[in-house]
Scaffold this motif. Structure first.
Motif, mmCIF file in Angstrom:
data_model
loop_
_atom_site.group_PDB
_atom_site.id
_atom_site.type_symbol
_atom_site.label_atom_id
_atom_site.label_comp_id
_atom_site.label_asym_id
_atom_site.label_seq_id
_atom_site.Cartn_x
_atom_site.Cartn_y
_atom_site.Cartn_z
ATOM 1 N N TYR A 94 0.816 -1.212 0.000
ATOM 2 C CA TYR A 94 0.000 0.000 0.000
ATOM 3 C C TYR A 94 0.857 1.272 0.000
ATOM 4 O O TYR A 94 1.801 1.400 0.768
ATOM 5 N N VAL A 95 0.485 2.198 -0.870
ATOM 6 C CA VAL A 95 1.111 3.526 -0.926
ATOM 7 C C VAL A 95 0.018 4.547 -0.608
ATOM 8 O O VAL A 95 -0.977 4.630 -1.333
ATOM 9 N N PRO A 96 0.182 5.293 0.489
ATOM 10 C CA PRO A 96 -0.855 6.253 0.879
ATOM 11 C C PRO A 96 -1.134 7.282 -0.220
ATOM 12 O O PRO A 96 -0.226 7.745 -0.898
ATOM 13 N N GLN A 97 -2.413 7.636 -0.336
ATOM 14 C CA GLN A 97 -2.822 8.653 -1.290
ATOM 15 C C GLN A 97 -3.310 9.881 -0.521
ATOM 16 O O GLN A 97 -2.536 10.484 0.189
ATOM 17 N N LYS A 98 -4.601 10.183 -0.623
ATOM 18 C CA LYS A 98 -5.125 11.395 0.003
ATOM 19 C C LYS A 98 -5.570 11.203 1.453
ATOM 20 O O LYS A 98 -5.390 12.076 2.284
ATOM 21 N N ASN A 99 -6.195 10.056 1.737
ATOM 22 C CA ASN A 99 -6.765 9.831 3.055
ATOM 23 C C ASN A 99 -6.405 8.423 3.547
ATOM 24 O O ASN A 99 -7.197 7.486 3.417
ATOM 25 N N PRO A 100 -5.205 8.273 4.136
ATOM 26 C CA PRO A 100 -4.746 6.936 4.533
ATOM 27 C C PRO A 100 -5.727 6.176 5.435
ATOM 28 O O PRO A 100 -5.926 4.973 5.251
ATOM 29 N N GLU A 138 -8.450 4.835 3.275
ATOM 30 C CA GLU A 138 -7.910 3.869 2.321
ATOM 31 C C GLU A 138 -7.562 2.545 3.005
ATOM 32 O O GLU A 138 -7.855 1.460 2.484
#
Length: 180
Positions: free
Chosen positions: A118-124, A127
């Motif tokens: 997993y690679v965090p985006q806007k709202n870990p 997500e």
């Protein structure tokens, strides 16, 4: 066997475990002594495992980079797991119940692998929870399919097939047996 499956979300049970529990790493092999619950009245099934998966996570920013710590566990709940006959000692039935516990651990391992990628985006937070819900749904579907196909372990040939397949999957995912 009707399973009573619970998802353990860290937000729901912080510092207040509802019942006794242990993880797969603490005790991977079940015995009839682990079944401490009381069966529901008028139940037709002989035994039931109550297990599930859960996660906790924390995050911090180090050198302007978000660093996540995600811990995944599979849990067994002795007080919610039961056998109908207190003198029950059928090894085939215990083997069937054991595989329910193994399936929960298999999905904990798959979830650990997903979080590792997993690679965090806007709202870990959102997500991470979305990923959890996807694997929890798959786990429940697998548990139900297992009981349906084996007729709760009564079709021995299919029980053996499920045993072999789940053990193989646990082995394939053994690098994710522990949190990273």
């Amino acid at each position: 066997m009707k399973l009573f499956l619970f998802c353990i979300l860290s937000l729901l049970f912080i510092n207040k475990d509802p019942v006794e529990r242990f993880t797969y790493q603490e005790r991977s092999q079940l015995s009839w002594k682990d079944f401490k619950g009381v069966p529901p009245k008028n139940i037709q099934n002989s035994a039931s495992v109550n297990s599930g998966i859960g996660y906790t996570f924390s995050s911090e920013t180090i050198n302007s980079k978000l660093v996540l710590n995600i811990q995944v566990e599979s849990y067994f709940y002795p007080q919610l797991s039961w056998k109908k006959n207190i003198n029950e000692n059928n090894p085939n039935l215990l083997q069937h119940e054991q595989l329910h516990w193994d399936i929960s651990e298999l999905y904990a391992r798959k979830l650990r692998a997903a979080y590792k990628r997993y690679v965090p985006q806007k709202n870990p937070k959102k997500e991470i929870d979305f990923i959890f819900k996807r694997f929890e749904k798959q786990r429940k579907q697998t548990q139900n399919a297992y009981d349906l196909e084996t007729k709760h372990g009564l079709i021995r040939k299919l029980q053996i097939k499920w045993n072999d397949e789940v053990k193989e999957e646990l082995f394939k995912n053994s690098q994710h047996a522990k949190n990273f």
